[in-house]
Design an enzyme around this catalytic site. Sequence first.
Site, PDB file in Angstrom:
ATOM      1  N   TYR A   1      -3.169   4.776   2.705  1.00 60.87           N
ATOM      2  CA  TYR A   1      -3.341   5.085   4.250  1.00 60.87           C
ATOM      3  C   TYR A   1      -4.464   5.992   3.626  1.00 60.87           C
ATOM      4  O   TYR A   1      -4.901   6.085   4.379  1.00 60.87           O
ATOM      5  CB  TYR A   1      -2.163   5.427   3.896  1.00 60.87           C
ATOM      6  CG  TYR A   1      -2.170   6.396   5.510  1.00 60.87           C
ATOM      7  CD1 TYR A   1      -2.009   5.599   6.828  1.00 60.87           C
ATOM      8  CD2 TYR A   1      -2.455   8.079   5.906  1.00 60.87           C
ATOM      9  CE1 TYR A   1      -2.199   6.195   7.422  1.00 60.87           C
ATOM     10  CE2 TYR A   1      -2.518   8.192   7.065  1.00 60.87           C
ATOM     11  CZ  TYR A   1      -1.921   6.888   7.979  1.00 60.87           C
ATOM     12  OH  TYR A   1      -2.326   7.076   9.302  1.00 60.87           O
TER      13      TYR A   1
ATOM     14  N   HIS B   1       1.013  -1.213   0.233  1.00 62.67           N
ATOM     15  CA  HIS B   1      -0.296  -0.238   0.178  1.00 62.67           C
ATOM     16  C   HIS B   1       1.047   1.508  -0.284  1.00 62.67           C
ATOM     17  O   HIS B   1       2.225   1.237  -0.131  1.00 62.67           O
ATOM     18  CB  HIS B   1      -1.563   0.017   0.723  1.00 62.67           C
ATOM     19  CG  HIS B   1      -0.481   0.380   2.375  1.00 62.67           C
ATOM     20  ND1 HIS B   1      -0.136   1.936   3.196  1.00 62.67           N
ATOM     21  CD2 HIS B   1       0.447   0.185   3.338  1.00 62.67           C
ATOM     22  CE1 HIS B   1       0.014   1.816   3.813  1.00 62.67           C
ATOM     23  NE2 HIS B   1       0.322   0.737   4.380  1.00 62.67           N
ATOM     24  N   CYS B   2       0.535   2.712  -0.437  1.00 63.53           N
ATOM     25  CA  CYS B   2       0.907   3.365  -0.508  1.00 63.53           C
ATOM     26  C   CYS B   2       0.145   4.696   0.203  1.00 63.53           C
ATOM     27  O   CYS B   2      -0.958   4.497   0.867  1.00 63.53           O
ATOM     28  CB  CYS B   2       1.483   3.997  -1.831  1.00 63.53           C
ATOM     29  SG  CYS B   2       0.255   3.997  -3.375  1.00 63.53           S
ATOM     30  N   GLN B   3      -0.102   5.839  -0.715  1.00 63.10           N
ATOM     31  CA  GLN B   3      -0.917   7.295  -0.170  1.00 63.10           C
ATOM     32  C   GLN B   3      -2.104   6.808  -0.910  1.00 63.10           C
ATOM     33  O   GLN B   3      -2.973   6.972   0.173  1.00 63.10           O
ATOM     34  CB  GLN B   3      -0.666   8.507  -0.332  1.00 63.10           C
ATOM     35  CG  GLN B   3      -1.679   9.508   0.045  1.00 63.10           C
ATOM     36  CD  GLN B   3      -1.547   9.388   2.118  1.00 63.10           C
ATOM     37  OE1 GLN B   3      -0.426   9.053   2.148  1.00 63.10           O
ATOM     38  NE2 GLN B   3      -2.150   9.861   2.617  1.00 63.10           N
TER      39      GLN B   3
ATOM     40  N   GLY C   1      -2.434   4.813  -3.654  1.00 66.37           N
ATOM     41  CA  GLY C   1      -2.819   3.635  -4.726  1.00 66.37           C
ATOM     42  C   GLY C   1      -1.509   3.189  -5.885  1.00 66.37           C
ATOM     43  O   GLY C   1      -1.443   2.272  -6.466  1.00 66.37           O
TER      44      GLY C   1
END
Length: 158
Positions: free
Chosen positions: A150, A121-123, A125
Amino acid sequence: MLSYFFVSRIFLSAIGKIACRSGSVTIQCYNLSTSTVNYNDESPDPETVVSYEQLRSMLSSNDIQLFDVRNPDEFQAGRIPGSINIPLDNLEQSLKLSPQHFELLFEAKAPGKEDDNIVFHCQRGRRSATALGIAKGLGYTRARHFAGGYSKWAERNE
């Protein structure tokens, strides 16, 4: 004394290296090239995407290897509990480490290529989709990503 042509050629070569390394597509610069996996704006394969509900379930059952591919400053500002920070720029090298080195460096079990509980995961996608492409290219065939990132996690867990 160095000629103008020689000095300008050195300068352009240095800029070419920087531009190539910072690109997100295959770029040819002054005979230097690099490539990275591109994010694809097409609709994602549902088999590779983890929903918010699936993520919550995996976290509550401790059946997840959750990798946050954001930068360390983003990770420090807020994170999904249980996630391990491996910035996207370091992901490929990290996944190539021996299990012993991975565990020493990240204080977590090294992911196996057949594990079905690997989630990136990131901020929002985009980076996690890139991470998924990198992992799949290295043989992590069952890896997935939390496309909401996130941002979605924080929104639902305020």
